[in-house]
Design a protein around this motif. Structure first.
Motif, PDB file in Angstrom:
ATOM      1  N   THR A  49       0.928  -1.138   0.078  1.00 25.15           N
ATOM      2  CA  THR A  49      -0.008   0.007  -0.157  1.00 25.15           C
ATOM      3  C   THR A  49       0.829   1.220   0.164  1.00 25.15           C
ATOM      4  N   SER A  50       2.014   1.054   0.713  1.00 28.36           N
ATOM      5  CA  SER A  50       2.878   2.379   0.577  1.00 28.36           C
ATOM      6  C   SER A  50       3.362   2.522  -0.777  1.00 28.36           C
ATOM      7  N   THR A  51       3.682   1.544  -1.592  1.00 26.70           N
ATOM      8  CA  THR A  51       3.834   1.660  -2.979  1.00 26.70           C
ATOM      9  C   THR A  51       2.970   2.540  -3.851  1.00 26.70           C
ATOM     10  N   ILE A  52       1.942   2.074  -3.642  1.00 27.44           N
ATOM     11  CA  ILE A  52       0.760   2.770  -4.316  1.00 27.44           C
ATOM     12  C   ILE A  52       0.515   4.303  -3.940  1.00 27.44           C
ATOM     13  N   SER A  53       0.433   4.315  -2.546  1.00 28.62           N
ATOM     14  CA  SER A  53       0.298   5.884  -2.046  1.00 28.62           C
ATOM     15  C   SER A  53       1.419   6.626  -2.466  1.00 28.62           C
ATOM     16  N   GLY A  54       2.747   6.158  -2.552  1.00 24.31           N
ATOM     17  CA  GLY A  54       3.945   6.861  -2.714  1.00 24.31           C
ATOM     18  C   GLY A  54       3.811   7.377  -4.200  1.00 24.31           C
ATOM     19  N   VAL A  55       3.289   6.841  -5.103  1.00 19.81           N
ATOM     20  CA  VAL A  55       3.074   7.349  -6.447  1.00 19.81           C
ATOM     21  C   VAL A  55       2.559   8.964  -6.417  1.00 19.81           C
ATOM     22  N   CYS A  56       1.750   8.961  -5.634  1.00 11.37           N
ATOM     23  CA  CYS A  56       0.962  10.461  -5.739  1.00 11.37           C
ATOM     24  C   CYS A  56       1.271  11.487  -4.574  1.00 11.37           C
ATOM     25  N   SER A  57       2.406  10.838  -3.541  1.00  7.59           N
ATOM     26  CA  SER A  57       2.638  11.789  -2.667  1.00  7.59           C
ATOM     27  C   SER A  57       3.377  13.129  -3.020  1.00  7.59           C
ATOM     28  N   GLY A  58       4.108  12.810  -3.842  1.00  6.08           N
ATOM     29  CA  GLY A  58       4.790  14.097  -4.541  1.00  6.08           C
ATOM     30  C   GLY A  58       4.116  15.183  -5.052  1.00  6.08           C
ATOM     31  N   ILE A  59       2.937  14.755  -5.823  1.00  7.47           N
ATOM     32  CA  ILE A  59       1.831  15.674  -6.471  1.00  7.47           C
ATOM     33  C   ILE A  59       1.426  16.214  -5.171  1.00  7.47           C
TER      34      ILE A  59
END
Length: 445
Positions: A58-68
């Motif tokens: 789940t951290s892999t998935i949420s991490g994709v949008c954390s920068g934006i």
């Protein structure tokens, strides 16, 4: 030189890195506790991998949008949101009556981890002057290693309890840690950002050429919004790919396979008593902390490139020794002590090189408008590979003693070769000067 306020701000932000390290250090010990098994959690090697890896998925998935998200609501609010979600997941893990609840709790905690973990490094890079950026950002890795050691020793202490509190207490501590951060709002335009940076940096640094140069770039790029397609434009594509590659290969070094499953590995090497396994794991955590702290002051002197090359070669040779001993059938008697020493030497090599360089390098080589977004994508690559390692390592190790070590050795040597060929040096450069080396992406000394 970084001011005291820069060091304090970086230390405060790194509480999130401590949380990540604490989970890494504790979960491998929790799943092999007798009390955990007696609570109805008799896990096969496959299920052990699933429990460990759920937070990473789940951290892999949420991490994709954390920068934006960080570019829109600020670095601070993104880290705060992640800490709150991580806390909720840890509470669910703590009170879980069955395996499904533990998996749900770890999944929720992973969403929060994906929000705060990649942004911590970005935040520390952005508030640090070029001359001490490596040392300041290394606080993140120090926090991770301290968290890992704390997780190991927490389980070493609670394993002596006769109830389910033996495995519930580490989850409770994680939840309490997530409540510690009280972030300040630092969202603003150029004038506000300039004010904050002057506050953080030492008095008298405002006329420094690197300082002026960085703020000229802020004026040019500060209003741009990051988009996924912008990360792969011709002028930044090489930096994006380098960040993703090195962050992914950081996990294929085998470090988290060793840290997550340290009790299993020490048992495989011949330490049979439960307390001995946990103590040996705790010692490895302390060794990791000591090496990271001792080597941090030298990071800005040695450089990112040479550390990556030497570290990869050293770790590859150590892993080769372990695999060769097992392949020769000499893993008992005196051979087991050689294996245990090699596991510790591997941690020394990793903690003094790759642990200090990878996250810093992935963030500092990016242009301002892409930095948070690319760093989050690179961190997702790191977590994604980490997920594969966590899922497959116990099954792989159960089917073949030497296989995982040969795989990690090959990845280490390949990464060293890629670093020698394509990794420009960044030490001492302002963030604004991280552009020219990547136009030709060739070997740079």
């Amino acid at each position: 030189m970084a001011s005291t306020k820069v060091w304090l701000a970086a230390s405060f932000a790194s509480v999130g890195a401590f949380m990540f390290g604490f989970d890494t250090g504790s979960i491998g010990s929790i799943i092999v506790m007798t009390q955990f098994n007696e609570s109805g959690f008799m896990l096969s090697p496959t299920l052990q991998g699933v429990v460990v890896a759920m937070i990473l998925i789940t951290s892999t998935i949420s991490g994709v949008c954390s920068g934006i998200l960080a570019d829109k609501i600020s670095r601070i609010f993104t880290m705060s949101l992640g800490a709150a979600i991580f806390c909720a997941g840890s509470v669910i893990e703590c009170v879980s009556p069955d395996l499904v609840c533990i998996l749900v709790g770890r999944g929720i905690a992973g969403v929060g981890e994906g929000f705060f973990l990649p942004i911590i490094a970005v935040y520390c890079v952005e508030i640090s002057p070029a001359t001490s950026r490596g040392r300041v950002t290394s606080i993140v890795q120090i926090a991770v290693t301290v968290g890992i050691a704390a997780g190991f020793f927490c389980c070493y202490g609670t394993v002596h309890l006769d109830s389910s509190f033996a495995w519930r207490i580490p989850f409770l501590i994680q939840a309490l840690l997530a409540l510690l951060p009280r972030w300040l709002w630092m969202k603003g335009k150029r004038s506000k950002a300039e004010e904050v940076m002057q506050l953080l940096r030492k008095q008298g640094d405002n006329d420094d050429p690197a300082h002026i140069e960085e703020w000229e770039v802020v004026g040019d790029d500060g209003e741009e919004r990051s988009r996924i397609r912008d990360m792969f434009k011709k002028d930044v594509r090489k930096r994006t790919l380098l960040a993703c590659f090195f962050m992914g290969m950081n996990q294929l070094s085998g470090i988290d396979g060793i840290l997550y499953y340290a009790p299993v590995l020490f048992a495989q090497a011949g330490l049979s008593a439960s307390s001995s396994k946990f103590l040996a794991s705790g010692v490895s955590g302390l060794l990791n902390v000591a090496v990271t702290i001792v080597c941090t002051p030298f990071m800005d002197r040695m450089g990112r490139r040479i550390s990556t090359i030497i570290g990869g070669i050293a770790m590859g040779c150590i892993i080769c020794i372990i695999a060769s001993i097992y392949a020769a059938g000499a893993g008992s008697g005196g051979g087991r002590w050689v294996i245990i020493v090699c596991l510790y030497l591997f941690l020394v090599a990793f903690g003094s090189t790759w642990a200090l360089t990878t996250r810093v390098y992935a963030s500092e080589i990016q242009p301002l408008h892409n930095r948070a977004a690319v760093s989050s994508i690179a961190n997702s690559c790191n977590q994604g590979v980490n997920t594969l390692v966590a899922l497959t390592f116990p099954v792989f190790l159960d089917s073949t003693t030497t296989g995982p070590y040969w795989l990690f050795m090959g990845c280490l040597f390949i990464t060293s070769m890629i670093a020698w060929m394509y990794m420009p040096e960044t030490k001492g450069r302002s963030l604004a000067r991280q552009v020219s080396p990547y136009k030709h992406c060739t070997r740079t000394n």
